[in-house]
Scaffold this motif. Structure first.
Motif, PDB file in Angstrom:
ATOM      1  N   LEU A 269       0.818  -1.216   0.000  1.00  0.00           N
ATOM      2  CA  LEU A 269       0.000   0.000   0.000  1.00  0.00           C
ATOM      3  C   LEU A 269       0.849   1.263   0.000  1.00  0.00           C
ATOM      4  O   LEU A 269       0.347   2.343  -0.325  1.00  0.00           O
ATOM      5  CB  LEU A 269      -0.927   0.002   1.216  1.00  0.00           C
ATOM      6  N   LYS A 270       2.141   1.124   0.369  1.00  0.00           N
ATOM      7  CA  LYS A 270       3.025   2.293   0.397  1.00  0.00           C
ATOM      8  C   LYS A 270       3.846   2.461  -0.876  1.00  0.00           C
ATOM      9  O   LYS A 270       4.540   3.458  -1.032  1.00  0.00           O
ATOM     10  CB  LYS A 270       3.972   2.185   1.601  1.00  0.00           C
ATOM     11  N   VAL A 271       3.770   1.495  -1.787  1.00  0.00           N
ATOM     12  CA  VAL A 271       4.524   1.592  -3.042  1.00  0.00           C
ATOM     13  C   VAL A 271       3.922   2.714  -3.899  1.00  0.00           C
ATOM     14  O   VAL A 271       2.699   2.789  -4.061  1.00  0.00           O
ATOM     15  CB  VAL A 271       4.473   0.260  -3.811  1.00  0.00           C
ATOM     16  N   PRO A 272       4.742   3.595  -4.432  1.00  0.00           N
ATOM     17  CA  PRO A 272       4.212   4.687  -5.265  1.00  0.00           C
ATOM     18  C   PRO A 272       3.384   4.148  -6.440  1.00  0.00           C
ATOM     19  O   PRO A 272       3.734   3.139  -7.037  1.00  0.00           O
ATOM     20  CB  PRO A 272       5.474   5.406  -5.765  1.00  0.00           C
ATOM     21  N   VAL A 273       2.307   4.821  -6.748  1.00  0.00           N
ATOM     22  CA  VAL A 273       1.376   4.515  -7.841  1.00  0.00           C
ATOM     23  C   VAL A 273       0.658   3.192  -7.600  1.00  0.00           C
ATOM     24  O   VAL A 273      -0.574   3.144  -7.566  1.00  0.00           O
ATOM     25  CB  VAL A 273       2.081   4.503  -9.218  1.00  0.00           C
ATOM     26  N   VAL A 274       1.406   2.099  -7.422  1.00  0.00           N
ATOM     27  CA  VAL A 274       0.778   0.795  -7.182  1.00  0.00           C
ATOM     28  C   VAL A 274      -0.022   0.829  -5.882  1.00  0.00           C
ATOM     29  O   VAL A 274      -1.150   0.326  -5.812  1.00  0.00           O
ATOM     30  CB  VAL A 274       1.839  -0.319  -7.131  1.00  0.00           C
ATOM     31  N   GLY A 275       0.553   1.417  -4.838  1.00  0.00           N
ATOM     32  CA  GLY A 275      -0.157   1.538  -3.563  1.00  0.00           C
ATOM     33  C   GLY A 275      -1.425   2.353  -3.700  1.00  0.00           C
ATOM     34  O   GLY A 275      -2.455   2.026  -3.098  1.00  0.00           O
ATOM     35  N   GLN A 276      -1.374   3.402  -4.504  1.00  0.00           N
ATOM     36  CA  GLN A 276      -2.569   4.219  -4.731  1.00  0.00           C
ATOM     37  C   GLN A 276      -3.664   3.396  -5.397  1.00  0.00           C
ATOM     38  O   GLN A 276      -4.846   3.498  -5.041  1.00  0.00           O
ATOM     39  CB  GLN A 276      -2.200   5.415  -5.619  1.00  0.00           C
ATOM     40  N   ILE A 277      -3.287   2.569  -6.366  1.00  0.00           N
ATOM     41  CA  ILE A 277      -4.269   1.718  -7.040  1.00  0.00           C
ATOM     42  C   ILE A 277      -4.895   0.732  -6.056  1.00  0.00           C
ATOM     43  O   ILE A 277      -6.112   0.505  -6.065  1.00  0.00           O
ATOM     44  CB  ILE A 277      -3.599   0.968  -8.206  1.00  0.00           C
ATOM     45  N   LEU A 278      -4.078   0.148  -5.182  1.00  0.00           N
ATOM     46  CA  LEU A 278      -4.591  -0.820  -4.200  1.00  0.00           C
ATOM     47  C   LEU A 278      -5.517  -0.135  -3.193  1.00  0.00           C
ATOM     48  O   LEU A 278      -6.540  -0.707  -2.787  1.00  0.00           O
ATOM     49  CB  LEU A 278      -3.431  -1.506  -3.489  1.00  0.00           C
ATOM     50  N   HIS A 279      -5.165   1.092  -2.767  1.00  0.00           N
ATOM     51  CA  HIS A 279      -6.045   1.852  -1.872  1.00  0.00           C
ATOM     52  C   HIS A 279      -7.404   2.081  -2.533  1.00  0.00           C
ATOM     53  O   HIS A 279      -8.463   1.838  -1.928  1.00  0.00           O
ATOM     54  CB  HIS A 279      -5.401   3.203  -1.541  1.00  0.00           C
ATOM     55  N   GLN A 280      -7.391   2.570  -3.753  1.00  0.00           N
ATOM     56  CA  GLN A 280      -8.632   2.904  -4.453  1.00  0.00           C
ATOM     57  C   GLN A 280      -9.457   1.655  -4.729  1.00  0.00           C
ATOM     58  O   GLN A 280     -10.689   1.681  -4.639  1.00  0.00           O
ATOM     59  CB  GLN A 280      -8.299   3.634  -5.752  1.00  0.00           C
ATOM     60  N   SER A 281      -8.780   0.564  -5.039  1.00  0.00           N
ATOM     61  CA  SER A 281      -9.496  -0.692  -5.280  1.00  0.00           C
ATOM     62  C   SER A 281     -10.188  -1.190  -4.015  1.00  0.00           C
ATOM     63  O   SER A 281     -11.343  -1.623  -4.053  1.00  0.00           O
ATOM     64  CB  SER A 281      -8.511  -1.753  -5.777  1.00  0.00           C
ATOM     65  N   ALA A 282      -9.497  -1.116  -2.870  1.00  0.00           N
ATOM     66  CA  ALA A 282     -10.087  -1.571  -1.608  1.00  0.00           C
ATOM     67  C   ALA A 282     -11.293  -0.717  -1.227  1.00  0.00           C
ATOM     68  O   ALA A 282     -12.328  -1.243  -0.774  1.00  0.00           O
ATOM     69  CB  ALA A 282      -9.036  -1.536  -0.500  1.00  0.00           C
TER      70      ALA A 282
END
Length: 416
Positions: A269-282
């Motif tokens: 969840l802290k990885v740049p860009v990828v973490g943002q996608i996982l946050h929004q997906s959840a």
């Protein structure tokens, strides 16, 4: 009297489950017709054929597959199709048992066909549809079963099944976006790694022997890759064992340890860009699942209990479980979400407006649609950002090896 009491306690014998028969019959024109039918016995099949104006011929049980229930596993796409078809047939007035039989006979996947026949037999034997689904928890999760039960109680099962089909389509589309975002860079880097290993283990040793025969001194840059090649050729077996053992140990620990899963999830969840996608997906999955269960009439606390395992993230699942506990003791949903410190202010505010206006499900659906669109945009952004990065990495790794192999060519003339 005691004997009579014992007799009264005996459960009524259950009717024989339906079995599949293959039949051959002749119609009024003398034409031979073949088919299949689910019935309690061969005599029942004969009776049904005579009612249809046909003369029964050979009737025998349908043979089982040679290798049992061979076939691919039952996946989310199968459950989505099943839900949509069941909703359509039930809305058209087709009885449930007949609907299940039609879908079972039309299935090409033997495992799914067997599952549908099991549901058909249970429903024909008097079980409620939601109770029949409990025998297949891997295919029909708790959320699915709870919504079906709510639909049965409200008399709107066809509507609930149609809504479930739409929900499953949206969730699978969202998962597909996440997999696309992660698979593309991983696959390209894996190909680059394989090419690099091939160059190190097969190509560079050939260059080394060729230039050694001319007695030329290799450049330092080339010697670095030659040393790496020699090291891999001499130690590839234990390097493979260490890498395989480490990967197996990590997967085993990850599956058995909740702390490891939580740590990995938090890092992702802290990885740049990828973490943002996982946050929004959840957040999207949380909002859509909660909206669907609440709209179906499931009480809010029970709905949150179901959602607390459907966000696709352990961190969010635990946050939803805390929200559920606080709502259960009297907190408003938006206040409980605010205290979780994980949901964006916009989501908390929209949930608060939905609670005050009595339109919580509508607001949650809007939140889900907004964040699904955000995931789509973020995936496109990630793809555009990763392309130059991947090209640069592959250029450095593979291009460096190519340069190292061709540098000695410029000195070859001096050696000759």
């Amino acid at each position: 009297m005691a004997a009579a009491a014992k007799t009264a306690k005996k459960p009524a014998p259950r009717e024989n489950p339906l079995a599949d028969f293959v039949w051959v019959a002749t119609d009024k024109r003398g034409k031979t017709i073949k088919g299949e039918m689910a019935a309690k016995s061969a005599n029942f099949v004969k009776s049904e054929l005579r009612k249809q104006g046909m003369t029964p011929g050979t009737i025998k049980p349908k043979p089982k597959p040679l290798f049992g229930s061979a076939g691919k596993t039952v996946g989310p796409a199968d459950i989505t199709f099943f839900s949509r078809q069941m909703a359509t047939m039930m809305a058209s007035g087709v009885p449930m048992v007949q609907s299940l039989e039609i879908l079972a006979n039309g299935q090409k996947n033997p495992k799914f066909a067997q599952l549908l026949k099991s549901l058909r037999d249970d429903v024909a034997g008097g079980s409620a549809f939601s109770e029949a689904l409990k025998a297949h928890p891997m295919q029909f999760n708790e959320l699915y079963r709870n919504l079906v039960k709510a639909g049965e109680g409200a008399g709107v099962l066809d509507t609930v099944l149609d809504t479930l089909a739409t929900y499953l389509e949206r969730i699978e589309a969202l998962k597909g976006k996440i997999k696309k975002a992660l698979f593309y860079p991983a696959s390209v880097l894996a190909v680059g790694l394989i090419v690099s290993l091939i160059l190190l283990m097969y190509v560079i040793p050939q260059f080394k022997s060729t230039f050694a025969s001319f007695g030329a001194d290799l450049p330092a840059f080339t010697l670095m890759y030659v040393s790496a090649s020699d090291f891999m050729l001499g130690n590839w077996w234990w390097m493979l064992m260490v890498a395989g053992g480490a990967g197996f140990a990590f997967l085993l620990t990850y599956r058995r340890s909740m702390n490891v899963q939580r740590t990995v999830d938090r890092l992702m969840l802290k990885v740049p860009v990828v973490g943002q996608i996982l946050h929004q997906s959840a957040i999207s999955r949380f909002a859509r699942t909660l909206a669907l269960t609440f709209k179906a009439g499931v009480p809010l606390v029970e709905a949150l209990d179901t959602v607390a395992g459907a966000t696709g993230s352990i961190i969010y699942d635990e946050a939803v479980a805390k929200v559920r506990d606080e709502v259960a003791v009297g907190y408003a949903l938006n206040l409980a979400m605010k205290q979780a410190s994980l949901f964006p202010p916009m989501v908390v505010q929209m949930v608060g407006i939905g609670e005050e206006s009595g339109a919580l499900d509508s607001m949650l659906f809007k939140v889900a649609e907004y964040y699904e669109q955000e995931v789509n945009n973020a995936v496109d952004t990630l793809t555009s950002l990763m392309e130059p990065f991947i090209i640069s990495v592959l250029g450095v790794i593979v291009g460096g090896m190519v340069i190292a192999m061709y540098l000695p060519i410029f000195k070859l003339g001096q050696a000759i």
